[in-house]
Design a protein around this motif. Structure first.
Motif, PDB file in Angstrom:
ATOM      1  N   SER A 160      17.150  57.701  13.871  1.00  0.00           N
ATOM      2  CA  SER A 160      16.403  56.576  14.425  1.00  0.00           C
ATOM      3  C   SER A 160      17.372  55.739  15.250  1.00  0.00           C
ATOM      4  CB  SER A 160      15.742  55.755  13.327  1.00  0.00           C
ATOM      5  OG  SER A 160      16.717  55.114  12.545  1.00  0.00           O
ATOM      6  N   PHE A 161      16.977  55.442  16.475  1.00  0.00           N
ATOM      7  CA  PHE A 161      17.876  54.725  17.384  1.00  0.00           C
ATOM      8  C   PHE A 161      17.343  53.348  17.678  1.00  0.00           C
ATOM      9  CE2 PHE A 161      18.492  59.197  18.563  1.00  0.00           C
ATOM     10  CZ  PHE A 161      19.838  59.283  18.324  1.00  0.00           C
ATOM     11  N   ASN A 162      18.250  52.404  17.584  1.00  0.00           N
ATOM     12  CA  ASN A 162      17.938  51.060  18.030  1.00  0.00           C
ATOM     13  C   ASN A 162      19.261  50.499  18.546  1.00  0.00           C
ATOM     14  OD1 ASN A 162      16.764  48.649  18.518  1.00  0.00           O
ATOM     15  ND2 ASN A 162      16.031  48.311  16.424  1.00  0.00           N
ATOM     16  N   PRO A 163      19.689  50.999  19.723  1.00  0.00           N
ATOM     17  CA  PRO A 163      21.060  50.755  20.193  1.00  0.00           C
ATOM     18  C   PRO A 163      21.466  49.285  20.139  1.00  0.00           C
ATOM     19  CG  PRO A 163      19.976  52.299  21.629  1.00  0.00           C
ATOM     20  CD  PRO A 163      18.921  51.794  20.685  1.00  0.00           C
ATOM     21  N   GLY A 164      22.662  49.058  19.619  1.00  0.00           N
ATOM     22  CA  GLY A 164      23.206  47.703  19.551  1.00  0.00           C
ATOM     23  C   GLY A 164      22.855  47.002  18.246  1.00  0.00           C
ATOM     24  N   SER A 165      21.723  47.375  17.623  1.00  0.00           N
ATOM     25  CA  SER A 165      21.429  46.720  16.347  1.00  0.00           C
ATOM     26  C   SER A 165      21.548  47.674  15.162  1.00  0.00           C
ATOM     27  CB  SER A 165      20.078  46.017  16.383  1.00  0.00           C
ATOM     28  OG  SER A 165      19.038  46.939  16.401  1.00  0.00           O
ATOM     29  N   ASP A 182      25.158  52.896  12.031  1.00  0.00           N
ATOM     30  CA  ASP A 182      26.107  52.215  12.918  1.00  0.00           C
ATOM     31  C   ASP A 182      25.347  51.230  13.782  1.00  0.00           C
ATOM     32  OD1 ASP A 182      25.755  53.198  15.897  1.00  0.00           O
ATOM     33  OD2 ASP A 182      25.449  54.970  14.650  1.00  0.00           O
ATOM     34  N   LYS A 183      26.097  50.374  14.446  1.00  0.00           N
ATOM     35  CA  LYS A 183      25.464  49.401  15.336  1.00  0.00           C
ATOM     36  C   LYS A 183      25.896  49.636  16.781  1.00  0.00           C
ATOM     37  CE  LYS A 183      25.004  45.901  11.780  1.00  0.00           C
ATOM     38  NZ  LYS A 183      25.498  44.641  11.246  1.00  0.00           N
ATOM     39  N   GLY A 184      26.239  50.870  17.093  1.00  0.00           N
ATOM     40  CA  GLY A 184      26.772  51.171  18.427  1.00  0.00           C
ATOM     41  C   GLY A 184      25.685  51.515  19.423  1.00  0.00           C
ATOM     42  N   LYS A 185      26.124  52.311  20.416  1.00  0.00           N
ATOM     43  CA  LYS A 185      25.274  52.631  21.557  1.00  0.00           C
ATOM     44  C   LYS A 185      24.114  53.571  21.258  1.00  0.00           C
ATOM     45  CE  LYS A 185      26.910  54.408  25.104  1.00  0.00           C
ATOM     46  NZ  LYS A 185      27.599  55.117  26.170  1.00  0.00           N
ATOM     47  N   ALA A 234      28.826  56.628  19.676  1.00  0.00           N
ATOM     48  CA  ALA A 234      28.216  55.313  19.453  1.00  0.00           C
ATOM     49  C   ALA A 234      29.270  54.208  19.565  1.00  0.00           C
ATOM     50  CB  ALA A 234      27.533  55.275  18.095  1.00  0.00           C
ATOM     51  N   HIS A 235      30.445  54.464  18.986  1.00  0.00           N
ATOM     52  CA  HIS A 235      31.488  53.419  18.984  1.00  0.00           C
ATOM     53  C   HIS A 235      32.564  53.649  20.033  1.00  0.00           C
ATOM     54  CE1 HIS A 235      30.468  52.396  14.528  1.00  0.00           C
ATOM     55  NE2 HIS A 235      29.657  51.796  15.371  1.00  0.00           N
ATOM     56  N   GLN A 236      32.558  54.797  20.656  1.00  0.00           N
ATOM     57  CA  GLN A 236      33.555  55.148  21.683  1.00  0.00           C
ATOM     58  C   GLN A 236      34.978  54.784  21.246  1.00  0.00           C
ATOM     59  OE1 GLN A 236      31.298  53.209  24.898  1.00  0.00           O
ATOM     60  NE2 GLN A 236      30.982  55.290  25.705  1.00  0.00           N
ATOM     61  N   TYR A 237      35.315  55.252  20.058  1.00  0.00           N
ATOM     62  CA  TYR A 237      36.658  55.098  19.484  1.00  0.00           C
ATOM     63  C   TYR A 237      37.078  53.640  19.289  1.00  0.00           C
ATOM     64  CZ  TYR A 237      37.141  60.089  20.412  1.00  0.00           C
ATOM     65  OH  TYR A 237      36.967  61.448  20.440  1.00  0.00           O
ATOM     66  N   ASN A 238      36.128  52.740  19.208  1.00  0.00           N
ATOM     67  CA  ASN A 238      36.481  51.353  18.906  1.00  0.00           C
ATOM     68  C   ASN A 238      36.638  51.204  17.387  1.00  0.00           C
ATOM     69  OD1 ASN A 238      36.605  48.646  18.371  1.00  0.00           O
ATOM     70  ND2 ASN A 238      34.959  48.073  19.787  1.00  0.00           N
ATOM     71  N   ALA A 239      37.903  51.137  16.935  1.00  0.00           N
ATOM     72  CA  ALA A 239      38.191  51.178  15.504  1.00  0.00           C
ATOM     73  C   ALA A 239      37.853  49.869  14.786  1.00  0.00           C
ATOM     74  CB  ALA A 239      39.654  51.545  15.278  1.00  0.00           C
ATOM     75  N   ARG A 240      37.440  48.845  15.550  1.00  0.00           N
ATOM     76  CA  ARG A 240      37.026  47.605  14.881  1.00  0.00           C
ATOM     77  C   ARG A 240      35.592  47.712  14.369  1.00  0.00           C
ATOM     78  NH1 ARG A 240      38.655  43.405  19.351  1.00  0.00           N
ATOM     79  NH2 ARG A 240      37.825  45.162  20.526  1.00  0.00           N
ATOM     80  N   ARG A 241      34.868  48.725  14.859  1.00  0.00           N
ATOM     81  CA  ARG A 241      33.499  48.941  14.379  1.00  0.00           C
ATOM     82  C   ARG A 241      33.540  49.555  12.984  1.00  0.00           C
ATOM     83  NH1 ARG A 241      29.105  48.246  17.765  1.00  0.00           N
ATOM     84  NH2 ARG A 241      29.793  47.520  19.794  1.00  0.00           N
TER      85      ARG A 241
END
Lengths: 146, 117
Positions: free
Chosen positions: A127-132, A85-88, A59-66
């Motif tokens: 439950s998926f709601n990618p980005g939100s 999470d709010k990732g992909k 979801a965050h692809q190793y983006n540690a700011r998430r």
């Protein structure tokens, strides 16, 4: 009717694999407090590690700011962890049971964690709601468990 | 104890890797590096002794999956030994005993390698 008292805990942590150890310890301690024996608490903390690892990688692809939000809610019957999470979001096709020989051949192992979660916990819901907002809920019932 | 470590001991053609601590998505690169080094040195008869491993997640199991084919193609194998019941359970849940030889003791794994010289 007697009202069931629920205990609620919440942590928010940066999406980094180095935090997995702290998250496991947090969840393990709460599982023991909720009434699980060490084997049950081990299973829950492993399932939570797998869910958080999936968020960090996919979801965050190793983006540690998430950030990852982890909520634990339990009463005398049910122990639930909700990871948000709010990732992909990730591909629900991964939810199928992995074919180990295929994984060995392709050196691909992403689906192993999802299979483990489903084996270790009584319920796993996405439950998926990618980005939100993407959520995974892990549930284990307390009565009659290890 | 926190963290993770790998140490290595070579005896004749066999290399034994000793893992200790927690093998999760954070610590797997260290284990991958140890296996890559062995392959580079053409040492493909590998025993992974898990006596001091306290924890493994699927990320750790994935490392075994990621290297086994190359090592077997080179005529070697990865055999496992000394798993605690807790760690064995995770391997077992994912069906690893069908794909890897798992021994109670390191010497049994060594004997097996020596039988198939």
């Amino acid at each position: 009717m007697k009202k069931i008292r629920k205990s609620r805990y919440k942590i928010r942590f940066p999406s980094r694999t180095e935090n997995l150890e702290v998250v496991r310890d947090f969840v393990h301690r709460l599982a023991l407090k909720a009434g699980f024996k060490s084997e049950g608490a081990d299973q829950i903390s492993l399932a939570v590690d797998e869910a958080c690892t999936n968020v960090i990688k996919h979801a965050h692809q190793y983006n540690a700011r998430r950030m990852i939000d982890l909520n634990v809610i339990y009463d005398d019957k049910k122990f639930e962890i909700i990871i948000t999470d709010k990732g992909k979001g990730f591909d629900p096709k991964l939810l199928e049971k992995p074919d180990l020989s295929k994984y060995m051949h392709e050196a691909k192992m992403g689906g192993l964690g999802i299979h483990l979660m489903k084996t270790l916990m009584d319920e796993v819901n996405y439950s998926f709601n990618p980005g939100s907002k993407n959520q995974v809920s892990l549930v284990k019932y307390i009565h009659g468990t290890a | 104890m926190s963290g993770f470590d790998v140490s290595r001991n070579d005896v004749d053609q066999i290399s034994v890797l000793y893992l200790s601590g927690f093998l999760d998505a954070h610590t797997t690169p260290k284990f991958e590096h140890a296996l890559q080094t062995l392959i580079k040195e053409d040492r493909v008869k590998v025993i992974v002794n898990l006596k001091d491993l306290d924890y493994i997640s699927s990320a750790g199991l994935g490392v075994f999956m990621g290297f086994i084919e190359e090592i077997r193609e080179k005529g070697g194998d990865i055999k496992l030994s000394n798993l605690s019941p807790k760690v064995f359970k995770v391997f077992d849940l994912l069906g690893f005993p069908a794909l890897y030889q798992i021994f109670d003791a390191e010497d049994e794994a060594k004997t097996k390698f020596n039988e198939t010289k």
